[in-house]
Design a protein around this motif. Sequence first.
Motif, PDB file in Angstrom:
ATOM      1  N   ALA A   1       0.849  -1.201   0.000  1.00 36.74           N
ATOM      2  CA  ALA A   1       0.000   0.000   0.000  1.00 36.74           C
ATOM      3  C   ALA A   1       0.881   1.245   0.000  1.00 36.74           C
ATOM      4  O   ALA A   1       1.896   1.301   0.693  1.00 36.74           O
ATOM      5  CB  ALA A   1      -0.914  -0.010   1.225  1.00 36.74           C
ATOM      6  N   GLY A   2       0.475   2.198  -0.824  1.00 39.08           N
ATOM      7  CA  GLY A   2       1.250   3.416  -0.989  1.00 39.08           C
ATOM      8  C   GLY A   2       2.233   3.370  -2.133  1.00 39.08           C
ATOM      9  O   GLY A   2       2.798   4.403  -2.502  1.00 39.08           O
ATOM     10  N   GLY A   3       2.440   2.190  -2.680  1.00 34.90           N
ATOM     11  CA  GLY A   3       3.381   2.027  -3.764  1.00 34.90           C
ATOM     12  C   GLY A   3       2.787   2.374  -5.120  1.00 34.90           C
ATOM     13  O   GLY A   3       1.639   2.835  -5.229  1.00 34.90           O
ATOM     14  N   SER A   4       3.582   2.128  -6.162  1.00 31.88           N
ATOM     15  CA  SER A   4       3.195   2.480  -7.529  1.00 31.88           C
ATOM     16  C   SER A   4       3.458   1.328  -8.479  1.00 31.88           C
ATOM     17  O   SER A   4       4.351   0.499  -8.251  1.00 31.88           O
ATOM     18  CB  SER A   4       3.998   3.695  -8.013  1.00 31.88           C
ATOM     19  OG  SER A   4       3.737   4.827  -7.219  1.00 31.88           O
TER      20      SER A   4
ATOM     21  N   VAL B   1     -10.255   6.549  -8.399  1.00 34.01           N
ATOM     22  CA  VAL B   1      -8.832   6.601  -8.757  1.00 34.01           C
ATOM     23  C   VAL B   1      -8.360   7.998  -9.132  1.00 34.01           C
ATOM     24  O   VAL B   1      -7.164   8.195  -9.370  1.00 34.01           O
ATOM     25  CB  VAL B   1      -8.507   5.617  -9.902  1.00 34.01           C
ATOM     26  CG1 VAL B   1      -8.989   4.210  -9.545  1.00 34.01           C
ATOM     27  CG2 VAL B   1      -9.085   6.073 -11.235  1.00 34.01           C
ATOM     28  N   LYS B   2      -9.276   8.947  -9.192  1.00 28.75           N
ATOM     29  CA  LYS B   2      -8.890  10.314  -9.563  1.00 28.75           C
ATOM     30  C   LYS B   2      -7.826  10.846  -8.624  1.00 28.75           C
ATOM     31  O   LYS B   2      -7.919  10.715  -7.413  1.00 28.75           O
ATOM     32  CB  LYS B   2     -10.116  11.225  -9.520  1.00 28.75           C
ATOM     33  CG  LYS B   2     -10.951  11.194 -10.770  1.00 28.75           C
ATOM     34  CD  LYS B   2     -12.140  12.151 -10.664  1.00 28.75           C
ATOM     35  CE  LYS B   2     -13.033  12.040 -11.875  1.00 28.75           C
ATOM     36  NZ  LYS B   2     -14.240  12.883 -11.748  1.00 28.75           N
ATOM     37  N   GLY B   3      -6.823  11.470  -9.216  1.00 23.07           N
ATOM     38  CA  GLY B   3      -5.738  12.031  -8.430  1.00 23.07           C
ATOM     39  C   GLY B   3      -4.642  11.037  -8.099  1.00 23.07           C
ATOM     40  O   GLY B   3      -3.570  11.426  -7.612  1.00 23.07           O
TER      41      GLY B   3
ATOM     42  N   LEU C   1      -1.209   3.393  -4.233  1.00 30.39           N
ATOM     43  CA  LEU C   1      -2.093   2.236  -4.332  1.00 30.39           C
ATOM     44  C   LEU C   1      -2.645   1.826  -2.970  1.00 30.39           C
ATOM     45  O   LEU C   1      -1.967   1.938  -1.939  1.00 30.39           O
ATOM     46  CB  LEU C   1      -1.358   1.072  -4.986  1.00 30.39           C
ATOM     47  CG  LEU C   1      -1.221   1.198  -6.508  1.00 30.39           C
ATOM     48  CD1 LEU C   1      -0.118   0.311  -7.036  1.00 30.39           C
ATOM     49  CD2 LEU C   1      -2.544   0.880  -7.180  1.00 30.39           C
ATOM     50  N   LYS C   2      -3.880   1.341  -3.006  1.00 28.08           N
ATOM     51  CA  LYS C   2      -4.592   0.914  -1.809  1.00 28.08           C
ATOM     52  C   LYS C   2      -4.979  -0.555  -1.954  1.00 28.08           C
ATOM     53  O   LYS C   2      -5.131  -1.046  -3.086  1.00 28.08           O
ATOM     54  CB  LYS C   2      -5.860   1.738  -1.643  1.00 28.08           C
ATOM     55  CG  LYS C   2      -5.648   3.241  -1.604  1.00 28.08           C
ATOM     56  CD  LYS C   2      -6.980   3.964  -1.553  1.00 28.08           C
ATOM     57  CE  LYS C   2      -6.787   5.480  -1.542  1.00 28.08           C
ATOM     58  NZ  LYS C   2      -8.095   6.192  -1.505  1.00 28.08           N
ATOM     59  N   PRO C   3      -5.177  -1.246  -0.855  1.00 30.06           N
ATOM     60  CA  PRO C   3      -5.602  -2.649  -0.949  1.00 30.06           C
ATOM     61  C   PRO C   3      -6.872  -2.819  -1.785  1.00 30.06           C
ATOM     62  O   PRO C   3      -7.017  -3.836  -2.480  1.00 30.06           O
ATOM     63  CB  PRO C   3      -5.835  -3.039   0.508  1.00 30.06           C
ATOM     64  CG  PRO C   3      -4.872  -2.188   1.272  1.00 30.06           C
ATOM     65  CD  PRO C   3      -4.868  -0.875   0.535  1.00 30.06           C
ATOM     66  N   GLU C   4      -7.756  -1.853  -1.760  1.00 29.35           N
ATOM     67  CA  GLU C   4      -8.989  -1.961  -2.547  1.00 29.35           C
ATOM     68  C   GLU C   4      -8.758  -1.811  -4.042  1.00 29.35           C
ATOM     69  O   GLU C   4      -9.690  -1.996  -4.844  1.00 29.35           O
ATOM     70  CB  GLU C   4     -10.035  -0.942  -2.067  1.00 29.35           C
ATOM     71  CG  GLU C   4      -9.538   0.476  -1.950  1.00 29.35           C
ATOM     72  CD  GLU C   4      -9.107   0.826  -0.537  1.00 29.35           C
ATOM     73  OE1 GLU C   4      -8.414   0.011   0.120  1.00 29.35           O
ATOM     74  OE2 GLU C   4      -9.449   1.948  -0.092  1.00 29.35           O
ATOM     75  N   ASP C   5      -7.540  -1.476  -4.460  1.00 29.67           N
ATOM     76  CA  ASP C   5      -7.210  -1.455  -5.879  1.00 29.67           C
ATOM     77  C   ASP C   5      -6.862  -2.855  -6.397  1.00 29.67           C
ATOM     78  O   ASP C   5      -6.656  -3.039  -7.601  1.00 29.67           O
ATOM     79  CB  ASP C   5      -6.020  -0.533  -6.145  1.00 29.67           C
ATOM     80  CG  ASP C   5      -6.342   0.922  -5.864  1.00 29.67           C
ATOM     81  OD1 ASP C   5      -5.475   1.611  -5.284  1.00 29.67           O
ATOM     82  OD2 ASP C   5      -7.449   1.363  -6.227  1.00 29.67           O
ATOM     83  N   THR C   6      -6.775  -3.812  -5.503  1.00 28.68           N
ATOM     84  CA  THR C   6      -6.453  -5.181  -5.902  1.00 28.68           C
ATOM     85  C   THR C   6      -7.521  -5.722  -6.840  1.00 28.68           C
ATOM     86  O   THR C   6      -8.715  -5.715  -6.524  1.00 28.68           O
ATOM     87  CB  THR C   6      -6.339  -6.089  -4.665  1.00 28.68           C
ATOM     88  OG1 THR C   6      -5.227  -5.660  -3.874  1.00 28.68           O
ATOM     89  CG2 THR C   6      -6.148  -7.543  -5.068  1.00 28.68           C
ATOM     90  N   ALA C   7      -7.082  -6.162  -8.011  1.00 28.67           N
ATOM     91  CA  ALA C   7      -7.999  -6.661  -9.041  1.00 28.67           C
ATOM     92  C   ALA C   7      -7.184  -7.108 -10.245  1.00 28.67           C
ATOM     93  O   ALA C   7      -5.982  -6.863 -10.314  1.00 28.67           O
ATOM     94  CB  ALA C   7      -8.977  -5.569  -9.469  1.00 28.67           C
TER      95      ALA C   7
ATOM     96  N   GLN D   1      -2.721  -9.026 -13.306  1.00 33.24           N
ATOM     97  CA  GLN D   1      -3.132  -8.995 -11.903  1.00 33.24           C
ATOM     98  C   GLN D   1      -2.353  -7.943 -11.131  1.00 33.24           C
ATOM     99  O   GLN D   1      -1.119  -7.882 -11.225  1.00 33.24           O
ATOM    100  CB  GLN D   1      -2.935 -10.368 -11.260  1.00 33.24           C
ATOM    101  CG  GLN D   1      -3.312 -10.431  -9.793  1.00 33.24           C
ATOM    102  CD  GLN D   1      -4.809 -10.261  -9.570  1.00 33.24           C
ATOM    103  OE1 GLN D   1      -5.634 -10.682 -10.389  1.00 33.24           O
ATOM    104  NE2 GLN D   1      -5.186  -9.637  -8.450  1.00 33.24           N
ATOM    105  N   VAL D   2      -3.084  -7.160 -10.363  1.00 37.01           N
ATOM    106  CA  VAL D   2      -2.490  -6.185  -9.445  1.00 37.01           C
ATOM    107  C   VAL D   2      -2.951  -6.547  -8.040  1.00 37.01           C
ATOM    108  O   VAL D   2      -4.160  -6.644  -7.779  1.00 37.01           O
ATOM    109  CB  VAL D   2      -2.914  -4.752  -9.799  1.00 37.01           C
ATOM    110  CG1 VAL D   2      -2.466  -3.784  -8.708  1.00 37.01           C
ATOM    111  CG2 VAL D   2      -2.355  -4.346 -11.149  1.00 37.01           C
ATOM    112  N   THR D   3      -1.999  -6.757  -7.164  1.00 37.45           N
ATOM    113  CA  THR D   3      -2.310  -7.077  -5.771  1.00 37.45           C
ATOM    114  C   THR D   3      -1.601  -6.076  -4.870  1.00 37.45           C
ATOM    115  O   THR D   3      -0.381  -5.910  -4.965  1.00 37.45           O
ATOM    116  CB  THR D   3      -1.863  -8.501  -5.421  1.00 37.45           C
ATOM    117  OG1 THR D   3      -2.507  -9.429  -6.321  1.00 37.45           O
ATOM    118  CG2 THR D   3      -2.236  -8.850  -3.995  1.00 37.45           C
ATOM    119  N   VAL D   4      -2.381  -5.421  -4.023  1.00 38.26           N
ATOM    120  CA  VAL D   4      -1.842  -4.414  -3.111  1.00 38.26           C
ATOM    121  C   VAL D   4      -1.997  -4.931  -1.687  1.00 38.26           C
ATOM    122  O   VAL D   4      -3.112  -5.162  -1.219  1.00 38.26           O
ATOM    123  CB  VAL D   4      -2.569  -3.072  -3.280  1.00 38.26           C
ATOM    124  CG1 VAL D   4      -1.910  -2.013  -2.396  1.00 38.26           C
ATOM    125  CG2 VAL D   4      -2.546  -2.630  -4.737  1.00 38.26           C
TER     126      VAL D   4
END
Length: 125
Positions: A14-17, A64-66, A86-92, A120-123
């Motif tokens: 979380a917080g990464g890119s 996701v804005k901003g 990135l946030k855990p809820e962006d996982t998808a 796959q993106v996992t946060v």
Amino acid sequence: QVQLVESGGGLVQAGGSLRLSCAASGRSFSNYAGGWFRQAPGKEREFVSAISWNGALTSYADSVKGRFTVSRDNRKNTVYLQMNSLKPEDTARYYCAANGVYYSVSSRTKDYDYWGQGTQVTVSS
């Protein structure tokens, strides 16, 4: 026909890119608007971002804005999604799509003609 291949997904804290890429083959991607969608397990596919054929128009989901930025390089036949904070809820699983209405920045899945297989993106928290 356009074939789309996504890349750049992975595991991040979380917080990464991450930067996702969507490379097109077949017809030129410059003939199409590009879109990014995502789908988490047990959920419907949802809109993330879209970009018109020349990058002049973009749109984003409120969630996701901003934090996310969509761009494209038509010389490379590629659309990008830069994802920051990135946030855990962006996982998808993230999917790239091409819309034949080249000036569109539609958020509707039915407006897109071609789809990639996703990345796959996992946060992690």
